[in-house]
Motif scaffolding. Structure first.
Motif, PDB file in Angstrom:
ATOM      1  N   SER A 152      39.696  40.428  39.595  1.00 47.26           N
ATOM      2  CA  SER A 152      39.660  40.428  41.065  1.00 47.26           C
ATOM      3  C   SER A 152      38.302  40.898  41.578  1.00 47.26           C
ATOM      4  O   SER A 152      37.779  40.360  42.562  1.00 47.26           O
ATOM      5  CB  SER A 152      40.776  41.316  41.622  1.00 47.26           C
ATOM      6  N   GLU A 153      37.704  41.901  40.912  1.00 48.03           N
ATOM      7  CA  GLU A 153      36.381  42.363  41.312  1.00 48.03           C
ATOM      8  C   GLU A 153      35.331  41.268  41.106  1.00 48.03           C
ATOM      9  O   GLU A 153      34.415  41.090  41.924  1.00 48.03           O
ATOM     10  CB  GLU A 153      35.999  43.615  40.523  1.00 48.03           C
ATOM     11  N   THR A 154      35.474  40.531  40.005  1.00 50.09           N
ATOM     12  CA  THR A 154      34.541  39.431  39.752  1.00 50.09           C
ATOM     13  C   THR A 154      34.693  38.344  40.809  1.00 50.09           C
ATOM     14  O   THR A 154      33.697  37.808  41.329  1.00 50.09           O
ATOM     15  CB  THR A 154      34.783  38.837  38.350  1.00 50.09           C
ATOM     16  N   ALA A 155      35.943  38.001  41.147  1.00 46.15           N
ATOM     17  CA  ALA A 155      36.181  36.990  42.186  1.00 46.15           C
ATOM     18  C   ALA A 155      35.617  37.439  43.524  1.00 46.15           C
ATOM     19  O   ALA A 155      35.031  36.638  44.268  1.00 46.15           O
ATOM     20  CB  ALA A 155      37.682  36.721  42.301  1.00 46.15           C
ATOM     21  N   LYS A 156      35.770  38.724  43.846  1.00 40.81           N
ATOM     22  CA  LYS A 156      35.226  39.253  45.107  1.00 40.81           C
ATOM     23  C   LYS A 156      33.705  39.150  45.119  1.00 40.81           C
ATOM     24  O   LYS A 156      33.099  38.779  46.128  1.00 40.81           O
ATOM     25  CB  LYS A 156      35.660  40.703  45.303  1.00 40.81           C
ATOM     26  N   ALA A 157      33.062  39.501  43.999  1.00 39.67           N
ATOM     27  CA  ALA A 157      31.599  39.424  43.924  1.00 39.67           C
ATOM     28  C   ALA A 157      31.115  37.987  44.124  1.00 39.67           C
ATOM     29  O   ALA A 157      30.099  37.745  44.786  1.00 39.67           O
ATOM     30  CB  ALA A 157      31.114  39.965  42.581  1.00 39.67           C
ATOM     31  N   ILE A 158      31.865  37.014  43.575  1.00 38.31           N
ATOM     32  CA  ILE A 158      31.497  35.607  43.760  1.00 38.31           C
ATOM     33  C   ILE A 158      31.632  35.212  45.223  1.00 38.31           C
ATOM     34  O   ILE A 158      30.756  34.561  45.797  1.00 38.31           O
ATOM     35  CB  ILE A 158      32.377  34.705  42.865  1.00 38.31           C
ATOM     36  N   VAL A 212      38.759  32.330  38.808  1.00 39.18           N
ATOM     37  CA  VAL A 212      38.669  33.673  38.234  1.00 39.18           C
ATOM     38  C   VAL A 212      39.869  34.518  38.668  1.00 39.18           C
ATOM     39  O   VAL A 212      40.506  35.196  37.853  1.00 39.18           O
ATOM     40  CB  VAL A 212      37.339  34.342  38.653  1.00 39.18           C
ATOM     41  N   ALA A 213      40.197  34.482  39.977  1.00 38.22           N
ATOM     42  CA  ALA A 213      41.334  35.262  40.470  1.00 38.22           C
ATOM     43  C   ALA A 213      42.647  34.748  39.880  1.00 38.22           C
ATOM     44  O   ALA A 213      43.546  35.533  39.542  1.00 38.22           O
ATOM     45  CB  ALA A 213      41.382  35.204  41.995  1.00 38.22           C
TER      46      ALA A 213
END
Length: 568
Positions: A337-343, A358-359
């Protein structure tokens, strides 16, 4: 803008800000009799790199003008109020000030004519204004004004206005972005998947804490948005804390069960010893038999306890493995979820399809053959990021044409689009909504469109054998150049002073952007399909059906190089 002979109709101008910078959006409010000054002010602010909206639609008795002006004020971060004896008396102008304040907008008045001067216009019903000096709207009385009145220099006043616009600009920009997010959340029914989290909440609270007395007020929906985001994040934290408490209680129950099993074994052994002591009173032979019986009983109890202990250990090991797997899946979903947010948080708007994938990898999959994916715990933040990416990936707008669309181009600031179609028109629309800004009619299909570097003009190439240059905001034609064949390509020089065209008449031409006066002509042996300028504007590359790419000097047309191809 207003009057009681007020006009407004919207003119948006593109910024000349350096690429990558965010331009400040400004709305000019004024009385109709001050229109000439307001237009000069618009041009001056555009030259300074601001995006300016100015309403030129005449307001008549009985007209529903408030929704239109309210929308214009909502779209801009700052309202510049042209103060004069006419605007100070206007109830429409006063309403615009109140509406800007209600929406949390910064208001900067500029003094155009002294308030003790007589008004130049009349009321909306045509009757003269009452005699006597005018009073500025109440919300403006304590503000220092950039001055243009009394014969003062326009450039000095403009410099003062720019200084006022740039003051505390990061705070103004953050306030405007928070207002947009809060309004979208409020108008969308206040869903939890649009709330803030983590650092965004901290930044919003910091915005409230650092607000100055002269800054725009915090809107009620902004404060509701911050409070709801905090409450939702606290609820999520409480959910995690309850889960941790349940794990602790489960561990305590397992420990109690283990202690109970130990007490049972000790008690059994004590009973066996008592029985052995009693048996001693009945003789040696009886003692021998009793001892043998006790030993046998102890062995049975011991074997039973060993079996129970082994089963409990196996069960605990299985539970421990399941707990470890669960924690690992929760951690993995959190990282996804953090990776999806960063994207999604990328300045360019992010890659929504990638963020969704990713999410989605961190979500439970009940139909999966893999038990780990089927039993994956649901992490709320992962669901939020999936919904956010999905909403970002939806179709934003549809721009219908009466025929196929042959060309499309973004404005330099990314807010508008230009299109060219088989329906013999070029259109300029808002990218966010698809709302049409201007339409340019041709006598045949439109094949090419290109924006000027400053974003204020558009070049259009058509099969009606013309290339035209028009104002982006109005569609008004500035210049026209005729070819002997259809125009397939148009391109602006980097400085926006010249245009290169390619045509079915086997020529590429370079013309002045303001007059369409021809400067250079390059002749090919086939249709010229494409033209491109070098970054420094010294050279032009042309591509043709004659199977050649040619590079020529822009000022003379002298050929520098020719690259043959095997096919056109």
């Amino acid at each position: 803008m207003a009057q009681d002979t007020t006009v407004t109709g919207t003119t948006h101008a593109a910024s000349t800000s350096p690429p990558g910078t965010t331009k400040l959006r400004v709305f000019i409010s004024y009385s109709r009799v001050d229109e000439t000054f307001a237009e000069e002010l618009r041009l001056g602010l555009e030259d300074k790199g601001y995006a300016v909206a100015i309403d030129k639609h005449a307001i008549r008795q009985g007209e529903e003008w408030q929704p239109r002006l309210s929308a214009l004020i909502a779209e801009n971060a700052t309202v510049v109020f042209v103060l004069s004896p006419d605007s100070a008396r206007s109830d429409i102008c006063e309403w615009e000030v109140d509406e800007a304040h209600r929406r949390g907008k910064r208001i900067i008045p500029v003094m155009h004519r002294g308030l003790d001067e007589p008004p130049k216009g009349t009321q909306r019903d045509g009757t003269p204004w009452p005699p006597g000096p005018a009073r500025a709207p109440e919300r403006l009385t304590l503000i220092n004004y950039p001055r243009f009145d009394g014969g003062r220099s326009f450039m000095v006043g403009l410099r003062q206005l720019v200084e006022a616009l740039e003051a505390d600009l990061p705070w103004i920009d953050a306030h405007s972005r928070l207002a947009t997010r809060a309004r979208d959340w409020d108008e969308g029914g206040r869903p939890t998947n649009r709330l803030m989290s983590g650092q965004d909440i901290k930044d919003a609270k910091r915005l409230v804490e650092t607000r100055k007395a002269s800054s725009p007020p915090m809107l009620p929906e902004q404060m509701d948005f911050i409070q709801a985001s905090e409450a939702h994040e606290s609820a999520q934290m409480s959910s995690r804390e309850r889960e941790a408490e349940e794990k602790r209680k489960l561990a305590e129950r397992a420990a109690d069960a283990a202690r109970g099993a130990t007490r049972y074994a000790v008690a059994g052994l004590a009973v066996a010893l008592v029985l052995a002591g009693v048996a001693g009173w009945f003789g040696w032979d009886a003692r021998q038999k009793s001892a043998a019986l006790v030993v046998s009983n102890v062995e049975v109890v011991t074997q039973k306890d060993a079996a129970v202990t082994a089963a409990e250990k196996a069960k605990k090991s299985e539970q421990a493995a399941e707990a470890i797997t669960r924690e690992a899946l929760i951690t993995q979903s959190g990282l996804l979820s953090e990776t999806a947010k960063a994207i999604s948080d990328q300045p360019s708007g992010g890659d929504a399809p990638l963020a969704m994938l990713v999410a989605l990898a961190g979500m439970p999959d009940m139909e999966s053959d893999d038990a780990r994916h089927a039993s994956r715990p649901l992490v709320p933040e992962t669901q939020i990021q999936l919904d956010r990416a999905y909403l970002s990936n939806r179709e934003r707008a549809v721009v219908p044409h009466g025929g196929g669309v042959n060309a499309v181009a973004w404005s330099p600031d990314g807010t508008w689009l230009a299109t060219g179609s088989e329906d013999k028109s070029a259109r300029i629309v808002e990218a966010a909504s698809g709302k049409e800004i201007a339409r340019v009619a041709h006598d045949d299909r439109v094949w090419a469109v290109a924006w000027s570097p400053g974003g204020q003009r558009i070049a259009i190439g058509s099969w009606d054998k013309t290339a035209r240059i028009v104002e982006a905001a109005t569609g008004k034609e500035i210049a026209r150049m005729a070819h002997d064949g259809s125009v397939s390509a148009v391109a602006w020089s980097p400085d926006g002073q010249q245009i290169a065209t390619g045509s079915d008449d086997k020529t590429a031409r370079i013309v002045e952007a303001t007059s369409a006066r021809e400067i250079v002509r390059v002749t090919h042996d086939g249709r010229v399909w494409t033209v491109a300028w070098s970054p420094d504007g010294r050279l032009i590359a042309t591509g043709s059906d004659d199977k050649t790419l040619r590079i020529v000097e822009a000022v003379s047309g002298k050929e520098i190089a020719r690259v043959p191809h095997d096919y056109r």
